[in-house]
Motif scaffolding. Sequence first.
Motif: not given
Length: 117
Positions: A94-117
């Motif tokens: 995510v530009g100079e800000v960090g890094e992100m990803a998304m996964f779905s939990d076992p019920d299908g809910n989307p959840i994001g992950l973020f690591r700040e740079a």
Amino acid sequence: MMGNPVVHFEIGSAVAERSRSFYSSLFGWSVQTDSHGYGVVATGSDVGIGGGIMQTPPGVPPWVTVYVGVDDVEKSLARAEELGGHRIMGPTPVGEVGEMAMFSDPDGNPIGLFREA
């Protein structure tokens, strides 16, 4: 990082401008659209977290999700998969800000992950 706090929320909308107007009018949020079309939300409060409102990609249904701060995005994605979740995307810079990803939990809910740079 100590613990894993929720650091950002996101609303993926079929009509992003309509949603930006709706939430701005309803809650008094300030939404500034960046050069990529992402609407950065400032809630106007020093309590809680900020977020974003974006246009969903073609064929992707609308969503509401949170992003959890982690030390290692790939490691967290792999652990989510071990526990029955499914990778949606990433890790992605995510530009100079960090890094992100998304996964779905076992019920299908989307959840994001973020690591700040």
